[in-house]
Design an enzyme around this catalytic site. Sequence first.
Site, PDB file in Angstrom:
ATOM      1  CG  HIS A  38      -1.852  -1.035   1.510  1.00 33.93           C
ATOM      2  ND1 HIS A  38      -1.323  -2.385   1.505  1.00 33.93           N
ATOM      3  CD2 HIS A  38      -3.054  -1.178   0.931  1.00 33.93           C
ATOM      4  CE1 HIS A  38      -2.439  -3.370   1.678  1.00 33.93           C
ATOM      5  NE2 HIS A  38      -3.400  -2.629   1.426  1.00 33.93           N
ATOM      6  CG  HIS A 284      -6.162   1.357  -0.670  1.00 32.57           C
ATOM      7  ND1 HIS A 284      -5.891   1.845   0.776  1.00 32.57           N
ATOM      8  CD2 HIS A 284      -6.301   0.033  -0.332  1.00 32.57           C
ATOM      9  CE1 HIS A 284      -6.270   0.993   1.576  1.00 32.57           C
ATOM     10  NE2 HIS A 284      -6.400  -0.178   1.070  1.00 32.57           N
ATOM     11  CD  GLU A 436     -19.994  -7.044  24.175  1.00 35.93           C
ATOM     12  OE1 GLU A 436     -19.851  -6.211  23.051  1.00 35.93           O
ATOM     13  OE2 GLU A 436     -20.974  -7.105  24.971  1.00 35.93           O
ATOM     14  CG  HIS A 497     -28.309 -14.058  25.837  1.00 34.46           C
ATOM     15  ND1 HIS A 497     -28.998 -13.657  25.037  1.00 34.46           N
ATOM     16  CD2 HIS A 497     -27.875 -12.969  26.428  1.00 34.46           C
ATOM     17  CE1 HIS A 497     -29.323 -12.380  24.920  1.00 34.46           C
ATOM     18  NE2 HIS A 497     -28.455 -11.958  25.898  1.00 34.46           N
TER      19      HIS A 497
END
Lengths: 692, 692
Positions: A38, A284, A436, A497
């Site tokens: 890059h 890029h 988290e 969960h």
Amino acid sequence: MAEAAAPPAPEFTAQDVLCVNTIRTLAMDAVQQANSGHPGAPMGLAPVAYTLWQRFLRYDPQDTRWPNRDRFVLSNGHASMLLYSLLHLAGVNENHLKEGRKAVTLDEIKRFRQLNSITPGHPESHLTAGIETTTGPLGQGVANSVGMAIAGKWLAANYNKPGFEDLFDFRVYAICGDGCMMEGISSEAASMAAHMKLNNLCWIYDDNGITIEGHTDIAFTEDVAGRFMAYGWNVLRVSDANDMARMAGALETFQKTTDRPTFVIVKTHIAWGAPTKQDTNAAHGEPLGDEEIKLTKRFYKWPEDQKFLVPDGVYDHFKNGIGKRGAELHTAWKKKFEDYKAKFPALATQIQEMQDRALPAGWDKDLPVFPADAKGLATRDSSGKVLNGIAKNYPWFLGGAADLAPSTKTKFTFEGAGTFTAKTPGGRNFHFGVREHAMGAAINGMCLTGLRPFAAGFLIFSDYGKTPIRLAGLMEIPVIYVFTHDSIGVGEDGPTHQPIEQLASLRATPGLIVYRPADANEVAEAYRFAMTHTHEPAIFALSRQAVPTFDRTKYAPASGVAKGGYVLADAEGGKPDVILVGTGTEVPLCVEVYEKLKAEGVKARVVSLPSWELFEKQSQEYRDSVLPPAVKARVCVEMAAVMGWERYAGPTGEIIGMRGFGASAPLKDLLKHFGFTVDNVYKAAKKQLGKA
Amino acid sequence: MAEAAAPPAPEFTAQDVLCVNTIRTLAMDAVQQANSGHPGAPMGLAPVAYTLWQRFLRYDPQDTRWPNRDRFVLSNGHASMLLYSLLHLAGVNENHLKEGRKAVTLDEIKRFRQLNSITPGHPESHLTAGIETTTGPLGQGVANSVGMAIAGKWLAANYNKPGFEDLFDFRVYAICGDGCMMEGISSEAASMAAHMKLNNLCWIYDDNGITIEGHTDIAFTEDVAGRFMAYGWNVLRVSDANDMARMAGALETFQKTTDRPTFVIVKTHIAWGAPTKQDTNAAHGEPLGDEEIKLTKRFYKWPEDQKFLVPDGVYDHFKNGIGKRGAELHTAWKKKFEDYKAKFPALATQIQEMQDRALPAGWDKDLPVFPADAKGLATRDSSGKVLNGIAKNYPWFLGGAADLAPSTKTKFTFEGAGTFTAKTPGGRNFHFGVREHAMGAAINGMCLTGLRPFAAGFLIFSDYGKTPIRLAGLMEIPVIYVFTHDSIGVGEDGPTHQPIEQLASLRATPGLIVYRPADANEVAEAYRFAMTHTHEPAIFALSRQAVPTFDRTKYAPASGVAKGGYVLADAEGGKPDVILVGTGTEVPLCVEVYEKLKAEGVKARVVSLPSWELFEKQSQEYRDSVLPPAVKARVCVEMAAVMGWERYAGPTGEIIGMRGFGASAPLKDLLKHFGFTVDNVYKAAKKQLGKA
């Protein structure tokens, strides 16, 4: 938000521009030689990073581990050649390092992205001298930098003393790109940093308007400045990256800002100076091409045909800038630290131990031993007791949960533990919020700064923060995760969960050591071993529901945990006909079945296997002694995806595990429904015996 | 941001308050009876949700699948009793459903969180009639709602016609809490929604100031309103949740907002009315207790000792509100649709097929067949061709990448494919930005609305968006993930970008079907099968590097992919002495070794195993025919974590895989370094033969 203030002295000269263009051309040449990489971001950012390093960064190239150095993080890790060029030109060496990390030489730059080089595609902190953290996955670096800034505040609060008010006063700088800004983790981290009023933190945003798919405006049109002001950051703008004086002004403003972190938006041009590729996504992620490089060098007034050129005077200029400043500051600090040692020898020892990842003497003296108890307690509860036992004697062991501390039982409750807040930055309990992902990256940053952090949450939500866990494995740093609610034992909260595949996923991740202890004493022993890690993250999977505390006079001692797996209960004479293998909350179930079989005269063995990774590190001989290859009758029990259990079940063993999602119901109903009952395991064992 | 405008007529009466308190008391009673759950949020939010449902939601309780219904998402899924109460009181039934989803009866509310109830701890859309999406993991719901709003825009752009300008004009409402706001996914989703100017989207933020650890100000002090204004949302505030008129005013303002999504911040009180628990975290995740419930009911002027009470008139009031409005709107729409059918029969058929998850006739007629080619192409490239071939004939198949389309090769390039933007909402190429997590949740929302979406990215970054992948499995919806750069084949980008454990993790996740095709024709066949999924997410793992296209006259046809695994090349007579098993880019390696062994007269077989999940669904007989148990000499080859391969390698087979992280280097060097060479696999095969 304001345009950055007037430039400070001294002025930037042609010599500075020469250094900047050296960074740019090294990046162009290295990417071209590797035929991969890059180039655009380093070319656009070179003056920004140069200004920071040469004029501001308090960093000693002769000692990349000086504890009070400023930290520099390249969050847009794909711009790695920017960092390699800076490290090389600043003269960072490896002489002071024991760990085998190597310095970036010009030869290493020429070997950019080659096998066994220390200049990989993205910066890896465990390979390369002077790299503070491994980056590449977007947004991780900025979130790491929050952890480093937290660590800076914490160290200052705990170790700075009268007469030593600046023992720790380092700053943390992170450069980031549009990708970092778009990733949710940067939002979590930015919100957290502002809440904590981390005025020692500065993010520099490479606002080049280009991403892989094209202009950022195809997907990203928010008001980034407004967003950061809403978090509570000081926001500055530098409208031309090549205006180094203006950039310096922004950094001065940052240094004077006392109540909040600073966000500097720098308008850059990707591949600045490349005649056809500047400001395009073509610059890029691929080499510019020889012809474009030639024309770009012409634009820079650079010798067109010379590759990897470091013009005369460039090394010296760095030496006289960052090199001299860093050496002086570091020398003064070392002197100060000698005085500090004399006055505060115990604290000085702690600082040294922290740097060496050494455990303080007596750290384990209050590690609890749990008496046998048929009722027992949840392993999250025993974990809470163990954590407190350790923390009391391990001053830089600290952490918190993603808004789940009452459930994860991870609060340090002893006197003086305190809570980390903007006003009380010496506290050891952290409120990370429901974040988290940023929590994981923050503890990586804290760990890289010498602290011993843990993060806590429900095992299911390890998915939200998987990348920092993985990166901790790659970086070889001993962070700790306390994941509770580790199975369908969650009960009524239901399948959203209840973790199923998370254990398999974490066990498959290189570099981690996963522990799923079976009772309170296994919890204690697991922590005892995990705390000795110096290079491996430890992941604890702990229960919501109670498990009995085994009578260790009747069964084998829990110290077997250190080997990952061990014979907990055995047939007389040690010659079992059937082996029951379990982890965590399923071990008591195996023991119940064992007792039932034993009462019938069946020769059974129970193997507790809390850590596959540790078990696999043992000798073949040991492993065969625990799981004798000749004993094919085996039942493996774990309330998780069966993935990988074939290794221990063998070709004919039975695996009692989860083959789908869980369900919402009281635990006792789930156990019956999914077959985690004495009856079911007993039947499986009998069936195995019938086959054998 | 302004306080919401003046209230609309008609006024809210005591009857409305009675309905609101019915919602509240049902929630309190159900949580208490289950002895588990979250009473506080439903109690605080009841007037807000009631106002929306009773006065605004265009929703027919008699047909929860009406295509132009407004969508309601409860992003704070732990407040599930709010939703169950609403569904029950609004009279949502199951009569119109074929799929086996059940309606929420009062009995089901009494069985809240019990085994085999349809009222689990968190709402599950595949179980319960009228639930639009499965929520619980925070932030997912709001991001789903963005996908639903996208789908609304897309359907309108493609199916509304002159005279039928409102065939699709539904709105999407999501209620969310502090946790949703803190999670990074909500930031990604909010930024995306504003960029796309989704004026059909309204988020209602339950600003109750309480999280599990305590007051939100311990971790969350940002200016949420300012943040949303920076994204580009219309931000409104309702300062008292109990002021239903004011809430109604806010929703009216939303409906009049034409250029951006709307964010309504509602100041609520968790457990409103509970004398000791209101505004405390004690009311978040546990029952209030009998005594507190009694006192709260007293405060509501409610019969204190009656449980699960629905007072006289409540059902009727709902029937005369949402029920009547919904029925009328739906009837009018059905009439309109009949006219539409007559005028636009082909489009009407598409709308019907969409609802049934049926494939349009001829969808696979341009599926390419690839000629044998020793040089071949990367599976990401063949995937690009296949995707385009399918999309041409499958109008509602659409998707995009997280800023990686040029690398994932996922752009639809045929004429008329277009790009989805605020101005061109009928386009089928999406720029999701560098937002993997929100992308995944958005395609879940799109799929739940009837579209057939795919999301693309690098396999490594599946970690950033794991939760929506998992939830797609739980919801049983056929989203598609195109993950490229699926191994160390990534090469120079190095270990931060090289997936190792991701395949194991995805394979361990219930409900998914993972495909790792070996050549261009396996890619085509994998898509051919994956497109027929109606209830399973399909995950493609595709290569960056070229692989040969096998000569299928010489080897078995690629249609074997549909069985998950098949014999690609066999020993004469079909009695191999050694089996080479591979997936993806390692299959050509196995074939090379096979040819070498064959030339030596060794009886070898190559098994291509692109989908473990499909293979496991086959009969034991078929599986044994592919991997005969008697043939123990086996070599399994995959450039990924070895976790789980024991199943196919058997007790003595060799697994050539990854046991650590990759490295940054040109691919050819990595292959050699990590042992993915003809030589190494050949040696392993010979060693296996020696053992056998």
